[in-house]
Design an enzyme around this catalytic site. Structure first.
Site, PDB file in Angstrom:
ATOM      1  N   HIS A 167      -2.571 -13.145   0.652  1.00 46.13           N
ATOM      2  CA  HIS A 167      -1.339 -13.807   1.089  1.00 46.13           C
ATOM      3  C   HIS A 167      -1.671 -15.081   1.880  1.00 46.13           C
ATOM      4  O   HIS A 167      -1.053 -16.126   1.696  1.00 46.13           O
ATOM      5  CB  HIS A 167      -0.514 -12.895   2.007  1.00 46.13           C
ATOM      6  N   LYS A 173      11.960   0.448   0.778  1.00 49.17           N
ATOM      7  CA  LYS A 173      10.588   0.345   0.266  1.00 49.17           C
ATOM      8  C   LYS A 173       9.623   1.207   1.079  1.00 49.17           C
ATOM      9  O   LYS A 173       8.443   1.265   0.746  1.00 49.17           O
ATOM     10  CB  LYS A 173      10.121  -1.118   0.290  1.00 49.17           C
ATOM     11  N   ARG A 223      -1.526 -12.814  -9.139  1.00 49.22           N
ATOM     12  CA  ARG A 223      -2.930 -12.398  -9.104  1.00 49.22           C
ATOM     13  C   ARG A 223      -3.494 -12.207 -10.497  1.00 49.22           C
ATOM     14  O   ARG A 223      -4.599 -12.579 -10.785  1.00 49.22           O
ATOM     15  CB  ARG A 223      -3.073 -11.066  -8.342  1.00 49.22           C
ATOM     16  N   SER A 271      -1.729  -5.178  -0.776  1.00 54.67           N
ATOM     17  CA  SER A 271      -1.447  -4.432   0.465  1.00 54.67           C
ATOM     18  C   SER A 271      -1.593  -2.937   0.193  1.00 54.67           C
ATOM     19  O   SER A 271      -2.135  -2.196   1.012  1.00 54.67           O
ATOM     20  CB  SER A 271      -0.021  -4.721   0.940  1.00 54.67           C
TER      21      SER A 271
HETATM   22  P1  ADP Z   1       6.563  -7.742  -2.559  1.00 50.63           P
HETATM   23  O1  ADP Z   1       6.978  -6.396  -2.048  1.00 50.63           O
HETATM   24  O2  ADP Z   1       7.663  -8.737  -2.617  1.00 50.63           O
HETATM   25  O3  ADP Z   1       5.726  -7.722  -3.825  1.00 50.63           O
HETATM   26  P2  ADP Z   1       4.092  -8.369  -1.205  1.00 50.63           P
HETATM   27  O4  ADP Z   1       3.909  -8.535   0.258  1.00 50.63           O
HETATM   28  O5  ADP Z   1       3.353  -7.260  -1.856  1.00 50.63           O
HETATM   29  O6  ADP Z   1       5.648  -8.278  -1.396  1.00 50.63           O
HETATM   30  O7  ADP Z   1       3.720  -9.712  -1.962  1.00 50.63           O
HETATM   31  C1  ADP Z   1       4.378 -10.919  -1.694  1.00 50.63           C
HETATM   32  C2  ADP Z   1       3.913 -11.977  -2.671  1.00 50.63           C
HETATM   33  O8  ADP Z   1       2.529 -12.234  -2.488  1.00 50.63           O
HETATM   34  C3  ADP Z   1       4.062 -11.583  -4.139  1.00 50.63           C
HETATM   35  O9  ADP Z   1       4.384 -12.736  -4.880  1.00 50.63           O
HETATM   36  C4  ADP Z   1       2.699 -11.088  -4.509  1.00 50.63           C
HETATM   37  O10 ADP Z   1       2.443 -11.246  -5.897  1.00 50.63           O
HETATM   38  C5  ADP Z   1       1.835 -12.017  -3.699  1.00 50.63           C
HETATM   39  N1  ADP Z   1       0.535 -11.440  -3.410  1.00 50.63           N
HETATM   40  C6  ADP Z   1       0.235 -10.197  -2.977  1.00 50.63           C
HETATM   41  N2  ADP Z   1      -1.098 -10.026  -2.842  1.00 50.63           N
HETATM   42  C7  ADP Z   1      -1.659 -11.210  -3.203  1.00 50.63           C
HETATM   43  C8  ADP Z   1      -2.998 -11.670  -3.313  1.00 50.63           C
HETATM   44  N3  ADP Z   1      -4.057 -10.901  -3.058  1.00 50.63           N
HETATM   45  N4  ADP Z   1      -3.182 -12.936  -3.710  1.00 50.63           N
HETATM   46  C9  ADP Z   1      -2.127 -13.722  -4.016  1.00 50.63           C
HETATM   47  N5  ADP Z   1      -0.853 -13.355  -3.961  1.00 50.63           N
HETATM   48  C10 ADP Z   1      -0.621 -12.105  -3.556  1.00 50.63           C
END
Ligand code: ADP
Length: 164
Positions: free
Chosen positions: A18, A42, A91, A129
């Protein structure tokens, strides 16, 4: 024109993937609002207040990045904050289908807000995550994949609830 982007997500917890997206976004947008989803459906591991604290502490180095929370429709939130863009991270191909659907639905709901996809450094392409929580829960080392603030919070949470 000043361009504001919203980067929405659960951030349960924020990972270095992130953060990689945020650091790239800082070079493109005048302002980035990291917006944490308030939806408790969630069932996040970390309470919203802790997730916000972690994100605030790790983005404090970027003056153009602020942290907020939202519920309801993302496009309504983006419009209310005067944002022109929604940032999402891609990703792998597995992210694509869901993200594509969401982006097109959001465009239908609000044509004035554009979704921008960004790719993290390949070293973070396998980091989620969800996986990070699983590894910490089972006692593994996630150093370098997640900010230390997040590792400490996760360990504290699992210490109080047990490894499940
Ligand atoms: P959500 O519940 O909306 O998927 P996340 O916190 O899991 O929320 O992810 C938020 C955004 O960040 C999403 O677009 C996800 O694809 C992206 N994301 C999550 N992990 C990574 C990563 N390792 N690298 C790049 N983008 C990521």
């Amino acid at each position: 024109m000043q361009v504001t982007a919203v980067y929405p997500g659960s951030f349960d917890p924020i990972t270095n993937g992130h953060l990689d997206i945020i650091s790239r976004g800082v070079r493109l947008f005048d302002r980035i609002i990291v917006a944490l989803l308030r939806n408790e459906d969630k069932a996040p591991l970390l309470p919203l207040s802790e997730r916000i604290e972690i994100v605030r502490s790790v983005v404090s180095r970027y003056p153009s990045v602020t942290v907020d929370s939202f519920d309801g429709l993302l496009v309504d939130y983006a419009r209310a904050r005067g944002a022109q863009a929604i940032v999402r991270g891609l990703r792998a191909l597995s992210d694509f289908e869901y993200e594509f659907q969401m982006a097109l639905m959001n465009r239908r709901l609000e044509p004035g807000v554009e979704t921008v996809f960004m790719m993290p450094s390949e070293g973070y392409s396998y980091v989620s995550s969800h996986l990070v929580k699983e590894v910490v829960r089972l006692g593994g080392d996630v150093t370098g994949l997640v900010p230390v603030e997040a590792i400490e919070r996760l360990k504290a949470r699992y210490a109080s609830t047990g490894p499940g």
